[in-house]
Enzyme design. Structure first.
Site, mmCIF file in Angstrom:
data_model
loop_
_atom_site.group_PDB
_atom_site.id
_atom_site.type_symbol
_atom_site.label_atom_id
_atom_site.label_comp_id
_atom_site.label_asym_id
_atom_site.label_seq_id
_atom_site.Cartn_x
_atom_site.Cartn_y
_atom_site.Cartn_z
ATOM 1 N N LYS A 19 37.354 15.210 -25.275
ATOM 2 C CA LYS A 19 38.316 14.510 -26.121
ATOM 3 C C LYS A 19 38.538 13.067 -25.665
ATOM 4 C CE LYS A 19 42.900 15.131 -28.190
ATOM 5 N NZ LYS A 19 44.077 16.017 -28.284
ATOM 6 N N ARG A 37 40.175 23.512 -22.943
ATOM 7 C CA ARG A 37 40.378 23.537 -24.395
ATOM 8 C C ARG A 37 39.407 24.518 -25.039
ATOM 9 N NH1 ARG A 37 40.643 18.032 -22.932
ATOM 10 N NH2 ARG A 37 42.614 17.006 -23.494
ATOM 11 N N ARG A 73 45.979 27.695 -23.222
ATOM 12 C CA ARG A 73 46.030 26.422 -22.491
ATOM 13 C C ARG A 73 47.473 26.001 -22.240
ATOM 14 N NH1 ARG A 73 43.308 21.455 -21.534
ATOM 15 N NH2 ARG A 73 44.318 19.602 -22.405
ATOM 16 N N HIS A 102 44.583 15.420 -19.221
ATOM 17 C CA HIS A 102 45.406 14.525 -20.034
ATOM 18 C C HIS A 102 45.311 13.097 -19.504
ATOM 19 C CE1 HIS A 102 48.153 17.994 -21.592
ATOM 20 N NE2 HIS A 102 47.076 17.814 -22.336
ATOM 21 N N TYR A 145 53.029 20.371 -23.802
ATOM 22 C CA TYR A 145 52.462 21.589 -23.236
ATOM 23 C C TYR A 145 53.393 22.395 -22.335
ATOM 24 C CZ TYR A 145 47.837 20.552 -25.019
ATOM 25 O OH TYR A 145 46.775 20.341 -25.845
#
Length: 385
Positions: free
Chosen positions: A249, A208, A330, A353, A363
């Site tokens: 994240k 990211r 990404r 993820h 994505y």
């Protein structure tokens, strides 16, 4: 003869200055012995007494009566000042912009007690003509939390915003992914620029943008340990982010990624380039041990990264720089791996993820046109004699 009011009915008189009837009643006394008086006004006796009854009902229900001038604007501003303590600076800024640009101009003058669910529905429907669904969700959330806070402080009986659903807004800007040819063109165009290593790592590791901006040299191992058992390849540890708190994240976003030869070459060049910039900056250099920093060592700003990225790829064949952002590198990483047959579960692990659902829905832009595994298996099962 007019009947005398019973004890506790309160008083009713004409206010010449205000040109209104004033109804009042004593509801109790303060610890200091001072009377607590509730008042209401109206153009007629009936109106004044009706308003006083409503005030008394609220008082008996334990609801403190908000001042007559307590508007939606005051409730929103109170929430912005006191209700966002401890939140990330970016969150506070985003909420403030949404409130000042959309909520206060449209609903701010409305008295909070008079705000209805119909008012909110109409306002959201009007905003849906020009704003995306995501922005509408943000507006609904801000107003909902502001009034929820006011309700908790007895300024209003109920939160009507919680009764309203968010309509579907305008379609947002769809994300996209580079094709292999475009990716090659981007890498070729960026070579020699300050952004080259940033673009290479973003495209070839799927990290990211907020993870790369927080990446430090002590989380980069260019040598690896080939003598270990099993051997440890050169790698980068994605354990930090520029998010509030400094962590990634999600918990699954913490990952250690092996580096391809192109990534190793780019990082080596990045280290040499940073050494030259450190010498050129002299006393102005601020050491933060960042892999990707400004020319004086300070953290990169997202807007500067976006600007420098577009400048770096301006000569890329078949790519319009204005239509691309660093974040879409990404997306391209995921799509290119998928296009070359890597299982979705493995791709999901590489990008950090929590499940394959996000990888699949958001994505992966390039789906292999023909899934052959089923046909091959069925040919094996139902083999012709």
């Amino acid at each position: 003869m007019t009947a005398r009011r019973s004890r506790g009915d309160g008083g009713l008189h004409w206010d010449e200055q205000r040109q209104r009837w004033i109804a009042s009643v004593t509801v109790g006394y303060t610890p200091a012995g001072k009377r607590i008086v509730k008042k209401a006004s109206g153009k007629t006796k009936t109106e004044a007494k009706a308003k006083l009854k409503e005030i008394l009902r609220d008082y008996e229900d334990g609801l403190a009566i908000a001042p007559a001038d307590y508007t939606v604007e005051r409730a929103v501003n109170d929430w912005l000042v006191y209700g966002l303590n401890g939140r990330d600076k970016g969150t506070v800024t985003a909420c403030t912009i949404l409130c000042n640009a959309h909520i206060i101009p449209a609903l701010g003058a409305r008295k909070l007690r008079d705000l209805s669910a119909e008012d909110v529905d109409k306002w959201l429907a009007e905003k849906a003509k020009t704003l995306s669904t995501r922005t509408l969700q943000g507006l609904h959330s801000c107003l909902n939390r502001a009034i929820k806070r006011a309700m908790a402080r007895d300024k209003v009986k109920r939160n009507v915003v919680a009764l309203c659903s968010v309509p579907k807004g305008k379609a947002g800007r769809p994300s996209k992914a580079l094709t292999f040819a475009q990716a090659e063109a981007v890498l070729k165009a960026a070579e020699g620029s300050r952004m080259y290593a940033y673009i290479v790592l973003s495209l070839l590791t799927g990290a990211r943008t907020e993870e790369l901006r927080a990446l430090t040299w002590d989380h980069v191992d260019i040598e690896g340990d080939p003598n270990a058992n099993p051997p440890v390849p050169p790698h980068v540890a994605v354990w930090r982010s520029v998010r509030a708190g400094g962590d990634t994240k999600t918990r699954k976003s913490r990952r250690t990624l092996a580096l391809s030869k192109r990534c190793l070459d780019a990082l080596q060049r990045q280290r040499e380039q940073q050494e030259r910039e450190r010498e050129a900056a002299g006393e102005k250099w601020q050491e933060n041990n960042l892999v990707f920093a400004s020319k004086v060592g300070t953290p990169l700003d997202p807007s500067h990264v976006r600007r420098d990225f577009r400048n770096a790829i301006k000569d890329a064949e078949g790519v319009n720089p204005a239509e691309w952002t660093p974040r879409e590198l990404r997306h391209s990483f995921v799509s290119l791996l998928s296009d070359n047959g890597l299982p979705l579960e493995e791709i999901s692990r590489l990008v950090g993820h929590s499940s394959t659902a996000v990888t699949e829905a958001v994505y992966r832009k390039q789906i292999r046109p023909v899934l052959q595994a089923g046909a091959v298996a069925m040919d094996r099962i139902f083999r012709e004699e």
